[in-house]
Write a protein that holds these residues in place. Structure first.
Motif, PDB file in Angstrom:
ATOM      1  N   GLU A  54       0.830  -1.192   0.000  1.00  0.00           N
ATOM      2  CA  GLU A  54       0.000   0.000   0.000  1.00  0.00           C
ATOM      3  C   GLU A  54       0.872   1.251   0.000  1.00  0.00           C
ATOM      4  OE1 GLU A  54      -3.774  -0.673   2.410  1.00  0.00           O
ATOM      5  OE2 GLU A  54      -2.264  -1.826   3.449  1.00  0.00           O
ATOM      6  N   TYR A 255      -1.017 -10.613   6.376  1.00  0.00           N
ATOM      7  CA  TYR A 255      -1.191  -9.362   5.639  1.00  0.00           C
ATOM      8  C   TYR A 255      -1.485  -9.643   4.166  1.00  0.00           C
ATOM      9  CZ  TYR A 255      -0.366  -4.876   3.458  1.00  0.00           C
ATOM     10  OH  TYR A 255      -0.520  -3.738   2.717  1.00  0.00           O
ATOM     11  N   ALA A 258      -5.050 -10.650   3.900  1.00  0.00           N
ATOM     12  CA  ALA A 258      -5.981  -9.537   4.043  1.00  0.00           C
ATOM     13  C   ALA A 258      -5.967  -8.656   2.795  1.00  0.00           C
ATOM     14  CB  ALA A 258      -5.617  -8.704   5.272  1.00  0.00           C
ATOM     15  N   LEU A 259      -4.765  -8.441   2.265  1.00  0.00           N
ATOM     16  CA  LEU A 259      -4.611  -7.600   1.082  1.00  0.00           C
ATOM     17  C   LEU A 259      -5.368  -8.214  -0.097  1.00  0.00           C
ATOM     18  CD1 LEU A 259      -2.975  -5.019   0.481  1.00  0.00           C
ATOM     19  CD2 LEU A 259      -1.166  -6.465  -0.394  1.00  0.00           C
ATOM     20  N   LEU A 260      -5.194  -9.516  -0.291  1.00  0.00           N
ATOM     21  CA  LEU A 260      -5.857 -10.182  -1.405  1.00  0.00           C
ATOM     22  C   LEU A 260      -7.373 -10.166  -1.231  1.00  0.00           C
ATOM     23  CD1 LEU A 260      -3.562 -13.257  -2.113  1.00  0.00           C
ATOM     24  CD2 LEU A 260      -3.942 -11.283  -3.569  1.00  0.00           C
ATOM     25  N   ALA A 262      -9.072  -7.957   0.166  1.00  0.00           N
ATOM     26  CA  ALA A 262      -9.609  -6.604   0.077  1.00  0.00           C
ATOM     27  C   ALA A 262      -9.778  -6.143  -1.368  1.00  0.00           C
ATOM     28  CB  ALA A 262      -8.692  -5.628   0.814  1.00  0.00           C
ATOM     29  N   ARG A 276     -14.220 -12.070   3.300  1.00  0.00           N
ATOM     30  CA  ARG A 276     -13.512 -10.793   3.348  1.00  0.00           C
ATOM     31  C   ARG A 276     -12.867 -10.599   4.707  1.00  0.00           C
ATOM     32  NH1 ARG A 276     -17.872  -8.497   0.915  1.00  0.00           N
ATOM     33  NH2 ARG A 276     -18.546  -7.729   2.923  1.00  0.00           N
ATOM     34  N   ILE A 278     -11.469  -7.684   6.914  1.00  0.00           N
ATOM     35  CA  ILE A 278     -11.353  -6.232   7.012  1.00  0.00           C
ATOM     36  C   ILE A 278     -10.359  -5.915   8.113  1.00  0.00           C
ATOM     37  CG2 ILE A 278     -12.606  -4.066   7.339  1.00  0.00           C
ATOM     38  CD1 ILE A 278     -13.919  -5.394   5.081  1.00  0.00           C
ATOM     39  N   LEU A 279      -9.238  -5.293   7.722  1.00  0.00           N
ATOM     40  CA  LEU A 279      -8.227  -4.937   8.719  1.00  0.00           C
ATOM     41  C   LEU A 279      -8.691  -3.732   9.515  1.00  0.00           C
ATOM     42  CD1 LEU A 279      -4.899  -5.228   6.740  1.00  0.00           C
ATOM     43  CD2 LEU A 279      -5.826  -6.811   8.412  1.00  0.00           C
ATOM     44  N   GLU A 280      -8.366  -3.726  10.784  1.00  0.00           N
ATOM     45  CA  GLU A 280      -8.685  -2.571  11.627  1.00  0.00           C
ATOM     46  C   GLU A 280      -7.573  -1.545  11.499  1.00  0.00           C
ATOM     47  OE1 GLU A 280     -11.326  -2.412  14.108  1.00  0.00           O
ATOM     48  OE2 GLU A 280     -12.120  -4.068  12.906  1.00  0.00           O
ATOM     49  N   GLY A 281      -7.930  -0.299  11.624  1.00  0.00           N
ATOM     50  CA  GLY A 281      -6.925   0.757  11.772  1.00  0.00           C
ATOM     51  C   GLY A 281      -6.109   1.052  10.525  1.00  0.00           C
ATOM     52  N   ASP A 282      -5.061   1.865  10.732  1.00  0.00           N
ATOM     53  CA  ASP A 282      -4.220   2.318   9.640  1.00  0.00           C
ATOM     54  C   ASP A 282      -2.804   1.786   9.781  1.00  0.00           C
ATOM     55  OD1 ASP A 282      -6.008   4.006   8.187  1.00  0.00           O
ATOM     56  OD2 ASP A 282      -5.980   5.344   9.917  1.00  0.00           O
ATOM     57  N   ARG A 298      -2.176  -4.505  13.512  1.00  0.00           N
ATOM     58  CA  ARG A 298      -3.406  -4.703  12.731  1.00  0.00           C
ATOM     59  C   ARG A 298      -3.700  -6.173  12.476  1.00  0.00           C
ATOM     60  NH1 ARG A 298      -2.944  -1.529   7.313  1.00  0.00           N
ATOM     61  NH2 ARG A 298      -5.189  -1.333   7.329  1.00  0.00           N
TER      62      ARG A 298
END
Lengths: 328, 334
Positions: A54, A255, A258-260, A262, A276, A278-282, A298
């Motif tokens: 990202e 990660y 989660a990326l895939l 999303a 799906r 969904i990751l929390e936070g930034d 995360r």
């Protein structure tokens, strides 16, 4: 891919690229942005290594550091067996023809006051001594290769559409017959229908000239189409590096998973089938990364050890590399 | 309408023209569509296809001149928005029709606190007092999933991340409980994992609040996951319109078909070579007298160079503007 011995064209070992933060009247150094914090990989001749992540994960910094557009903070880079991590000035300049870059924004990377011919010929003027005829002949050859009409040689960048401008940038990168090209989000600024045109062109050129690509992108579906192997970056570190098919069918790092999950799929009927995450936070700030694993803040499957110890980037039995405590 | 409900927003024959030094640019050409209450209408198209300009013109957000609305009607609650006075328009905009813009970095004012900006429409439209508006603003931030909402009200936009700023924008748009929310590429500037968060949020909010949404995007993947109905725009016109599953399963217009074929995917089969749509999107100039897609179309016929195809309604609320019939592979019999 070729069978037998694969020859690495580029070897990156524990590459670090830290940018200092200065503050106050005396511009004292108060900290560091650890844009790239110890990444290691090899790129083999003729392959495309996809580098995904990202924004802010350090993928562009990594690409630029590898081409030595920066003075790196640590680690080593070997191109064709030669250590280029500490070369300076003339020595580095002599290596430039070997490695080139295609930039993200074709609008910003082309000089608006230069004609297409002079943009494409600039690397030739800098590195080669060609006669006027030879120079023009080479420019036309390159324009043919990237699918630009020869009549456009004396036009200026603003007269072209985004896709055509990117072709100009590609022609310039090819001018010196490089073996290795870093493509930094070359299609991110283009429309969907134009993206496919440019990707097909990159593939044709790779086959024709035997190019090796480091393809930096945030577009996971395009990387799946293009790449031989894929490295996933998160906050300055590579968390997973695997052959394409393996990474997309069976991601190991939470990660990557989660990326895939999303990525929105252009198929409404797949909605219920896919799970799906969904990751929390930034993403945390790279100037102040968390202790232990960078993803621990995360991660949906975080354990106690993740918050204390940095996971090792190690090879699994199937040949891929993962940095995660879950693999222990 | 597919379900027979009276539309909340009824746009017919909208035409928007820009006057530039190089001549007139016809950006929106006779666009007609309807939005049902509670529906999510996805609008897809490439840059320059007229999707943003359509939405901006229908709520009077375009600078005039250079823009000029040459014709059409936008019916909302029995009134034509295009005929409203600026004062009437202000009472609708932000109150009954909310707007979320693409770039959360530039659409928030950097010198005011987030709380002030969320409270602004509440005080302006709902006549709330400062304290009351502040309290409601905190609730709104909580609604869009910003942790520690009350404390964050006094923060400035630069203290928020991109995803959080887009949540703030959504909170502002939702402040006055609008019946219609227009979202212009709301997730394009965001990373995929953050985009997934926002899409999830919109799904939740729709269930809770039940407003109608127009969602503009160039990403067919996002549309597939969120829309009820999809409108495909090309060259300032609507070329196809259908319920989402119908559109993806049974695309009729050659542009839609080609667009779906060019997309690589992260699951499913991986093609050896990407299909492309050759050529460039059209430059918008004079009013089109022929099909805007003719130069790039695989099925182009003589008639396509002479006339601009009218909208044909197929079954199940599926509209297409094309002379070629995808089912028979021949010219359409009308």
């Amino acid at each position: 891919m070729f069978d037998g011995v694969k020859k690495p064209i580029l070897k990156v070992d524990d590459l670090k690229m830290h940018f200092p933060i200065f503050k106050g009247v005396f511009r004292r150094k108060v900290g560091e942005v650890k844009a790239v914090d110890g990444i290691s990989f090899e790129i083999y001749e003729g392959e495309t290594l996809g580098l995904v992540g990202e924004s802010g994960c350090g993928k562009t910094s990594a690409g630029r550091a590898i081409l030595r557009l920066y003075d790196i903070s640590g680690g080593s880079i070997e191109l064709n067996g030669q250590d280029i991590s500490s070369l300076q000035g003339d020595e580095l300049r002599r290596l430039r023809p070997e490695m080139q870059m295609i930039f993200q924004d074709p609008q910003a990377s082309l000089n608006p006051r230069m004609t297409v011919a002079s943009i494409i010929a600039e690397p030739l003027d800098e590195h080669k001594k060609l006669s006027k005829q030879q120079r023009m002949a080479r420019v036309f050859e390159l324009m043919d290769a990237v699918g630009l009409h020869r009549d456009f040689a004396n036009r200026f960048p603003h007269e072209f559409s985004g896709g055509q401008r990117q072709r100009i940038g590609i022609a310039r990168a090819l001018a010196l017959n490089p073996k290795f090209i870093v493509c930094d989000e070359p299609i991110a600024a283009l429309d969907v229908s134009i993206q496919a045109q440019v990707v097909n062109l990159l593939e044709d050129l790779q086959e024709k000239f035997g190019l090796t690509y480091l393809f930096i992108s945030h577009d996971l579906s395009m990387v799946r189409h293009l790449a031989t192997r894929v490295a996933v970056m998160y906050l300055g570190k590579i968390v997973e590096l695997a052959p394409r098919a393996l990474l997309y069918s069976d991601p190991k790092h939470p990660y990557t998973e989660a990326l895939l999950s999303a990525v929105p799929e252009p198929d409404p009927s797949s909605l219920n089938k896919r799970e799906r995450i969904i990751l929390e936070g930034d993403v945390p700030s790279p100037s102040n990364p968390p202790t232990g694993c960078n993803f621990s803040t995360r991660c949906p499957r975080v354990m106690d050890i993740c918050k204390k110890e940095v996971p090792e980037f190690k090879q699994l039995d199937d040949g891929r590399h993962v940095a995660c405590h879950l693999m222990d | 309408m597919p379900d027979g409900a009276a539309p909340i927003l009824d746009v017919s024959d909208l035409k928007t023209v820009f006057t530039t030094r190089g001549g007139e640019v016809h950006a929106v050409n006779s666009v007609s569509f309807q939005l049902a209450p509670g529906e999510l209408l996805g609008v897809v198209g490439e840059s320059g296809s007229g999707k943003s300009v359509t939405m901006m013109s229908l709520i009077g957000l375009l600078p005039m001149p250079p823009a000029e609305i040459r014709g059409g009607q936008v019916m909302f609650e029995g009134h034509d928005i295009l005929k409203m006075t600026p004062a009437q328009l202000r009472a609708v905009r932000g109150r009954k029709i909310g707007f979320v813009f693409q770039d959360p970095m530039t659409s928030l004012n950097p010198v005011f606190t987030v709380g002030f900006q969320v409270a602004e429409p509440l005080r302006r439209h709902m006549g709330m007092r400062k304290k009351q508006a502040w309290k409601r603003a905190a609730e709104l931030l909580e609604l869009v999933g910003i942790p520690d909402a009350t404390a964050r009200l006094s923060d400035y936009p630069h203290q928020f991340s991109g995803g959080m700023r887009q949540r703030v924008m959504i909170a502002i748009a939702l402040a006055c409980d609008p019946q219609v929310l227009i979202a212009d590429e709301p997730t394009t500037a965001l990373d995929v994992t953050i985009q997934a968060q926002i899409l999830e949020l919109v799904r939740e909010l729709r269930q809770k609040l039940g407003m109608a949404i127009v969602w503009i995007t160039h990403d067919l993947g996002v549309i597939a996951g969120i829309a009820d109905r999809v409108m495909v725009m090309y060259g300032g016109q609507i070329v196809e319109q259908a319920p989402v599953r119908e559109l993806f399963a049974n695309p009729q217009h050659p542009y839609t078909r080609a667009l779906l074929e060019t997309l690589p995917s992260v699951t499913g089969a991986r093609s050896k070579r990407l299909k492309t749509i050759e050529g460039q999107p059209p430059a918008l100039g004079a009013h089109p007298t022929a099909c805007p897609f003719r130069a790039r179309c695989r099925h182009v016929m003589d008639v396509c160079h002479e006339q601009n195809p009218a909208i044909t309604t197929l079954d199940a609320g599926h509209d297409v503007a094309c002379f070629w019939d995808a089912t028979t592979g021949e010219a359409r019999h009308v």
